[in-house]
Design a protein around this motif. Structure first.
Motif, PDB file in Angstrom:
ATOM      1  N   THR A 142      -5.169   2.353  14.128  1.00 44.27           N
ATOM      2  CA  THR A 142      -6.397   2.861  13.626  1.00 44.27           C
ATOM      3  C   THR A 142      -6.392   2.716  11.921  1.00 44.27           C
ATOM      4  N   LYS A 143      -7.416   2.703  11.238  1.00 45.57           N
ATOM      5  CA  LYS A 143      -7.477   2.632   9.871  1.00 45.57           C
ATOM      6  C   LYS A 143      -6.305   3.406   9.038  1.00 45.57           C
ATOM      7  N   SER A 144      -6.094   4.716   9.559  1.00 46.02           N
ATOM      8  CA  SER A 144      -5.043   5.434   8.751  1.00 46.02           C
ATOM      9  C   SER A 144      -3.684   5.149   8.899  1.00 46.02           C
ATOM     10  N   LEU A 145      -3.393   4.143   9.799  1.00 47.07           N
ATOM     11  CA  LEU A 145      -1.990   3.424   9.880  1.00 47.07           C
ATOM     12  C   LEU A 145      -1.879   2.156   9.246  1.00 47.07           C
ATOM     13  N   VAL A 146      -2.770   1.832   8.665  1.00 49.67           N
ATOM     14  CA  VAL A 146      -2.818   0.410   7.971  1.00 49.67           C
ATOM     15  C   VAL A 146      -1.773   0.714   6.526  1.00 49.67           C
ATOM     16  N   ILE A 147      -0.812  -0.351   6.577  1.00 49.42           N
ATOM     17  CA  ILE A 147      -0.108  -0.243   5.311  1.00 49.42           C
ATOM     18  C   ILE A 147       0.165  -1.456   4.528  1.00 49.42           C
ATOM     19  N   MET A 148       0.509  -1.225   3.394  1.00 47.88           N
ATOM     20  CA  MET A 148       0.654  -2.499   2.423  1.00 47.88           C
ATOM     21  C   MET A 148      -0.651  -3.486   2.283  1.00 47.88           C
ATOM     22  N   GLU A 149      -1.585  -3.107   2.524  1.00 43.66           N
ATOM     23  CA  GLU A 149      -2.664  -3.980   2.585  1.00 43.66           C
ATOM     24  C   GLU A 149      -3.024  -4.617   1.451  1.00 43.66           C
ATOM     25  N   GLU A 150      -2.962  -3.940   0.214  1.00 47.38           N
ATOM     26  CA  GLU A 150      -3.292  -4.442  -1.037  1.00 47.38           C
ATOM     27  C   GLU A 150      -2.174  -5.176  -1.636  1.00 47.38           C
ATOM     28  N   MET A 151      -0.774  -4.725  -1.367  1.00 42.72           N
ATOM     29  CA  MET A 151       0.248  -5.484  -1.852  1.00 42.72           C
ATOM     30  C   MET A 151       0.249  -6.716  -1.139  1.00 42.72           C
ATOM     31  N   MET A 152      -0.017  -6.936   0.027  1.00 41.72           N
ATOM     32  CA  MET A 152      -0.058  -8.317   0.824  1.00 41.72           C
ATOM     33  C   MET A 152      -1.105  -9.051   0.273  1.00 41.72           C
ATOM     34  N   LYS A 153      -2.343  -8.397  -0.203  1.00 41.06           N
ATOM     35  CA  LYS A 153      -3.232  -9.305  -0.680  1.00 41.06           C
ATOM     36  C   LYS A 153      -3.012 -10.004  -2.080  1.00 41.06           C
ATOM     37  N   GLU A 154      -2.005  -9.517  -2.719  1.00 38.63           N
ATOM     38  CA  GLU A 154      -1.648  -9.915  -4.067  1.00 38.63           C
ATOM     39  C   GLU A 154      -0.779 -11.310  -3.858  1.00 38.63           C
ATOM     40  N   VAL A 155      -0.143 -11.321  -2.609  1.00 39.37           N
ATOM     41  CA  VAL A 155       0.694 -12.733  -2.379  1.00 39.37           C
ATOM     42  C   VAL A 155       0.583 -13.442  -1.370  1.00 39.37           C
ATOM     43  N   ALA A 156      -0.659 -13.230  -0.545  1.00 40.02           N
ATOM     44  CA  ALA A 156      -0.998 -13.993   0.687  1.00 40.02           C
ATOM     45  C   ALA A 156      -2.172 -14.952   0.078  1.00 40.02           C
ATOM     46  N   GLY A 157      -2.282 -15.930   1.181  1.00 39.45           N
ATOM     47  CA  GLY A 157      -3.491 -16.706   1.068  1.00 39.45           C
ATOM     48  C   GLY A 157      -4.742 -15.919   1.538  1.00 39.45           C
ATOM     49  N   ASN A 158      -4.938 -15.364   2.632  1.00 41.90           N
ATOM     50  CA  ASN A 158      -5.710 -14.684   3.367  1.00 41.90           C
ATOM     51  C   ASN A 158      -5.344 -13.627   3.976  1.00 41.90           C
ATOM     52  N   VAL A 159      -5.868 -12.469   4.066  1.00 39.96           N
ATOM     53  CA  VAL A 159      -5.512 -11.139   4.667  1.00 39.96           C
ATOM     54  C   VAL A 159      -6.432 -10.790   5.746  1.00 39.96           C
ATOM     55  N   TYR A 160      -6.220 -10.603   6.967  1.00 43.34           N
ATOM     56  CA  TYR A 160      -7.159 -10.057   7.975  1.00 43.34           C
ATOM     57  C   TYR A 160      -6.504  -8.844   8.605  1.00 43.34           C
ATOM     58  N   VAL A 161      -7.135  -7.898   8.569  1.00 44.51           N
ATOM     59  CA  VAL A 161      -6.849  -6.372   8.828  1.00 44.51           C
ATOM     60  C   VAL A 161      -7.720  -6.328  10.615  1.00 44.51           C
ATOM     61  N   THR A 162      -6.768  -5.813  11.497  1.00 48.63           N
ATOM     62  CA  THR A 162      -7.503  -5.523  12.764  1.00 48.63           C
ATOM     63  C   THR A 162      -6.770  -4.396  13.199  1.00 48.63           C
ATOM     64  N   THR A 163      -7.796  -3.639  13.748  1.00 46.23           N
ATOM     65  CA  THR A 163      -7.443  -2.174  14.219  1.00 46.23           C
ATOM     66  C   THR A 163      -7.841  -2.200  15.807  1.00 46.23           C
ATOM     67  N   ASP A 164      -7.313  -1.596  16.691  1.00 39.61           N
ATOM     68  CA  ASP A 164      -7.286  -1.587  18.135  1.00 39.61           C
ATOM     69  C   ASP A 164      -8.702  -0.920  18.385  1.00 39.61           C
ATOM     70  N   ASP A 165      -8.920   0.481  17.652  1.00 35.50           N
ATOM     71  CA  ASP A 165     -10.016   0.986  17.865  1.00 35.50           C
ATOM     72  C   ASP A 165     -11.486   0.728  17.039  1.00 35.50           C
ATOM     73  N   GLY A 166     -11.030  -0.593  16.336  1.00 36.99           N
ATOM     74  CA  GLY A 166     -12.475  -0.967  15.650  1.00 36.99           C
ATOM     75  C   GLY A 166     -12.723   0.072  14.444  1.00 36.99           C
ATOM     76  N   SER A 167     -12.016   0.778  13.885  1.00 41.58           N
ATOM     77  CA  SER A 167     -12.083   1.798  12.808  1.00 41.58           C
ATOM     78  C   SER A 167     -12.169   0.953  11.399  1.00 41.58           C
ATOM     79  N   TYR A 168     -11.659  -0.167  11.437  1.00 43.22           N
ATOM     80  CA  TYR A 168     -11.256  -0.878  10.089  1.00 43.22           C
ATOM     81  C   TYR A 168     -11.158  -2.296  10.318  1.00 43.22           C
ATOM     82  N   GLY A 169     -11.679  -3.091   9.641  1.00 42.89           N
ATOM     83  CA  GLY A 169     -11.594  -4.536   9.514  1.00 42.89           C
ATOM     84  C   GLY A 169     -11.954  -5.126  10.741  1.00 42.89           C
TER      85      GLY A 169
END
Length: 295
Positions: A142-169
């Motif tokens: 779920t959205k509240s358990l997503v970690i390090m997204e912004e840090m990852m965006k600084e170094v990755a080509g593309n970042v895709y977030v997916t949540t089991d319950d569809g609450s984010y990304g």
């Protein structure tokens, strides 16, 4: 003693710590792990390296309290100290140690599940520093358990977030995200999947179907971290390996995940450990002589 310089919650029940460990920071590479011991009576806890700063002499760990020792570790604050902080242990990622020019030719996808996002980050960061842009899927319940997204965006080509319950990304499991990206025209020939065992198993089933070579990190099954306890024994193809001394990364398409998960469940009990020792004989504690666990 190793001083904790920072301790913060990344999400509910997920904690990040920066630890002053100059020798470890000087030598570690992405893919490796350390062993923490809180005090003289504490058990050895293997944790993957989430980041490091050679100039500051710090190593970052990210963990989820599960057992008694990790709950005790979670209660520590900046200014507290750890008795042991041993490492680097294990083998660095093949992407880091391989031929750089060949790595640059690869189309790389990382799949990070839950706390597995932490050991994915230093690999993506290292690639970024060497001019290689990798895509990253971050999966969470779920959205509240997503970690390090912004840090990852600084170094990755593309970042895709997916949540089991569809609450984010994107909505759904990481395997659906892999299939969707390929269907959308993305091309990958190398995948690194790090997360819960069941997630890595189904990632490998998906990438095998899509013809994408896949590496997984078997750090979730480590206990002792030195090849002595036999907890992380697994079959990779026809070979007996130990995650802590031969890995933690292996060809995911060669791992018998069902056997590894069954063994992991059995190892948690005294009766189970005794049965495994009987069944596996001399290879139970690294005695096969091939992996180095008997040295």
């Amino acid at each position: 003693m190793f001083k904790i310089l920072k301790a913060e919650h990344l999400a509910e029940n997920i904690i990040l710590m920066d630890v002053e460990a100059k020798r470890v920071a000087k030598s570690c590479l992405p893919g490796q792990f350390i062993i923490v011991r809180l005090d003289e009576k504490g058990e050895r806890v293997p944790l993957t390296i989430a980041d490091y700063d050679r100039e500051k002499g710090t190593v970052t760990i990210v963990f989820q309290p599960i057992g008694a020792s990790t709950h005790q570790l979670a209660n520590l604050k900046a200014g507290d100290s750890l008795l042991d902080f041993v490492g680097p242990l294990g083998c660095p990622s093949d992407l880091i140690t391989g031929d750089l020019e060949e790595t640059k030719k690869k189309k790389i996808l990382f799949v990070a599940g839950g706390v597995g996002t932490a050991p994915v980050y230093p690999q993506v960061k290292w690639l970024h520093e060497h001019g290689i842009a990798a895509d990253v899927i971050i999966g969470s319940k779920t959205k509240s358990l997503v970690i390090m997204e912004e840090m990852m965006k600084e170094v990755a080509g593309n970042v895709y977030v997916t949540t089991d319950d569809g609450s984010y990304g994107r909505s759904g499991m990481v395997t659906k995200a892999i299939e969707d990206l390929v269907a959308e025209g993305k091309e990958y020939d190398h995948c690194v999947a790090i997360g819960p065992m069941i997630m890595m198993k189904f990632c490998c089933l998906t990438t095998k179907k899509l013809g994408i070579h896949t590496v997984v990190s078997m750090n979730p099954i480590m206990v002792d971290g030195t090849g002595m306890c036999g907890a992380c024994r697994l079959k990779v193809g026809d070979e007996v390996k130990f995650a802590c001394v031969d890995g933690p990364e292996f060809d995911g398409h060669l791992i018998n995940f069902d056997e590894a998960m069954k063994r992991q469940a059995m190892y948690r009990t005294e009766e189970g450990r005794t049965l495994l020792q009987f069944q596996e004989g001399d290879t139970h504690h690294g005695g096969c002589g091939h992996c180095g666990g008997d040295k």
